[in-house]
Design a protein around this motif. Structure first.
Motif, mmCIF file in Angstrom:
data_model
loop_
_atom_site.group_PDB
_atom_site.id
_atom_site.type_symbol
_atom_site.label_atom_id
_atom_site.label_comp_id
_atom_site.label_asym_id
_atom_site.label_seq_id
_atom_site.Cartn_x
_atom_site.Cartn_y
_atom_site.Cartn_z
ATOM 1 N N THR A 169 -4.067 9.515 -9.950
ATOM 2 C CA THR A 169 -3.898 8.065 -9.793
ATOM 3 C C THR A 169 -3.022 7.734 -8.585
ATOM 4 O OG1 THR A 169 -2.057 8.077 -11.348
ATOM 5 C CG2 THR A 169 -4.240 7.508 -12.231
ATOM 6 N N THR A 170 -2.233 8.683 -8.115
ATOM 7 C CA THR A 170 -1.402 8.389 -6.945
ATOM 8 C C THR A 170 -2.266 8.118 -5.714
ATOM 9 O OG1 THR A 170 -1.136 10.743 -6.418
ATOM 10 C CG2 THR A 170 0.601 9.717 -7.739
ATOM 11 N N MET A 171 -3.465 8.681 -5.657
ATOM 12 C CA MET A 171 -4.361 8.410 -4.526
ATOM 13 C C MET A 171 -4.756 6.940 -4.507
ATOM 14 S SD MET A 171 -6.757 11.774 -4.785
ATOM 15 C CE MET A 171 -7.664 11.515 -3.290
ATOM 16 N N VAL A 172 -5.143 6.420 -5.655
ATOM 17 C CA VAL A 172 -5.515 5.002 -5.752
ATOM 18 C C VAL A 172 -4.299 4.131 -5.459
ATOM 19 C CG1 VAL A 172 -6.375 3.189 -7.278
ATOM 20 C CG2 VAL A 172 -7.404 5.456 -7.348
ATOM 21 N N GLU A 173 -3.144 4.543 -5.942
ATOM 22 C CA GLU A 173 -1.920 3.778 -5.690
ATOM 23 C C GLU A 173 -1.596 3.729 -4.202
ATOM 24 O OE1 GLU A 173 1.011 5.687 -8.172
ATOM 25 O OE2 GLU A 173 0.077 4.931 -10.007
ATOM 26 N N GLN A 174 -1.799 4.840 -3.499
ATOM 27 C CA GLN A 174 -1.538 4.876 -2.060
ATOM 28 C C GLN A 174 -2.504 3.961 -1.305
ATOM 29 O OE1 GLN A 174 -1.866 9.060 -1.236
ATOM 30 N NE2 GLN A 174 0.294 9.466 -1.680
ATOM 31 N N VAL A 175 -3.771 4.014 -1.665
ATOM 32 C CA VAL A 175 -4.771 3.149 -1.025
ATOM 33 C C VAL A 175 -4.440 1.685 -1.303
ATOM 34 C CG1 VAL A 175 -7.209 2.482 -1.055
ATOM 35 C CG2 VAL A 175 -6.588 4.896 -1.030
ATOM 36 N N THR A 176 -4.054 1.392 -2.532
ATOM 37 C CA THR A 176 -3.708 0.023 -2.915
ATOM 38 C C THR A 176 -2.484 -0.464 -2.144
ATOM 39 O OG1 THR A 176 -4.633 0.358 -5.114
ATOM 40 C CG2 THR A 176 -3.085 -1.470 -4.857
ATOM 41 N N THR A 198 -13.785 2.705 -5.846
ATOM 42 C CA THR A 198 -13.400 3.778 -6.778
ATOM 43 C C THR A 198 -14.446 4.877 -6.847
ATOM 44 O OG1 THR A 198 -14.292 2.441 -8.587
ATOM 45 C CG2 THR A 198 -11.919 2.335 -8.200
ATOM 46 N N ARG A 199 -15.658 4.595 -6.402
ATOM 47 C CA ARG A 199 -16.692 5.636 -6.382
ATOM 48 C C ARG A 199 -16.319 6.763 -5.434
ATOM 49 N NH1 ARG A 199 -21.500 2.306 -4.448
ATOM 50 N NH2 ARG A 199 -19.824 1.820 -3.021
ATOM 51 N N ALA A 200 -15.527 6.457 -4.417
ATOM 52 C CA ALA A 200 -15.116 7.473 -3.445
ATOM 53 C C ALA A 200 -14.235 8.542 -4.090
ATOM 54 C CB ALA A 200 -14.371 6.813 -2.291
ATOM 55 N N PHE A 201 -13.600 8.209 -5.208
ATOM 56 C CA PHE A 201 -12.698 9.147 -5.864
ATOM 57 C C PHE A 201 -13.383 9.955 -6.967
ATOM 58 C CE2 PHE A 201 -9.994 5.632 -4.374
ATOM 59 C CZ PHE A 201 -9.162 6.341 -3.517
#
Length: 165
Positions: free
Chosen positions: A57-64, A46-49
Motif C-alpha cells: 500500500t505504500t506504493m499507492v500512498e506515494q503515488v497519491t 490501480t490496475r497498474a499495481f
C-alpha cells in the motif's frame, strides 16, 4: 445567448498536455463568470499495481502524495487567478472515471483534457484516455492541443517537458 460552462473538469496526470489543458481551463473558467467552477481530477490507475506480486500500500500512498502535491500547486495557481477551484483523487480505471463517473457526480458541463502523448502503436495497444473520453463522455469535451497563444506544441517539446519532471 452565448454558451456558458459553469462546471469545468480537468484531468491532471503530470504531463505537459495536462498542464496546457489546466492553463486554458483557468482562462475559460474566468471568462464564464463568477459562478463558474474548476475541478481538477487525478486518477490513480490501480490496475497498474495488479501485476506486482509484492504489492504494498505504500506504493499507492506515494503515488497519491505526488498527485496531491501537483494538485495543490495547480489549485493554488487557479485560486490566485481568481478562479474557484477544487480537486479530487480517485482510484480505478481512468477512462470511465474521467468520462462518466466524476462528470455525473459533479454535474460537469465541460471536460478540458490534454491531447494524448501516445504514438500510434501505443494508442492501438493500450488505447488513449483522451480518445475514449471524447467518445464516451456525458458532457462536452475540449481537447487541448495548443499553448495559451494557440501555438501548437510539438510532440518532441511535450515529451521533453514531461521527461524533465
Amino acid at each position: 445567448m452565448a454558451q456558458q460552462y459553469k462546471r469545468i473538469l480537468v484531468p491532471i496526470d503530470g504531463s505537459r498536455e495536462a498542464e496546457l489543458a489546466f492553463k486554458k481551463a483557468v482562462a475559460v473558467t474566468q471568462r464564464n463568470g463568477d459562478d463558474a467552477e474548476l475541478h481538477l481530477l487525478h486518477v490513480v490507475d490501480t490496475r497498474a499495481f495488479q501485476n506486482i506480486s509484492s504489492f504494498d500500500t505504500t506504493m499507492v500512498e506515494q503515488v497519491t502524495e505526488t498527485a496531491k502535491k501537483t494538485l495543490d500547486k495547480y489549485a493554488a495557481e487557479a485560486k490566485e487567478a481568481g478562479v474557484k477551484c477544487e480537486y479530487s483523487i480517485e482510484y480505478g480505471a481512468p477512462k470511465s472515471i474521467i468520462a462518466q463517473e466524476v462528470p455525473k457526480e459533479l454535474n460537469t458541463d465541460l471536460i478540458m483534457i490534454g491531447a494524448t502523448g501516445l504514438n500510434a502503436v501505443e494508442r492501438l495497444l493500450i488505447g488513449s484516455v483522451t480518445e475514449y473520453v471524447t467518445r464516451a463522455a456525458v458532457c462536452d469535451v475540449l481537447v487541448v492541443r495548443t499553448d495559451l497563444a494557440n501555438k501548437p506544441v510539438s510532440a518532441k517539446e511535450g515529451a521533453q517537458a514531461t521527461n524533465k519532471k
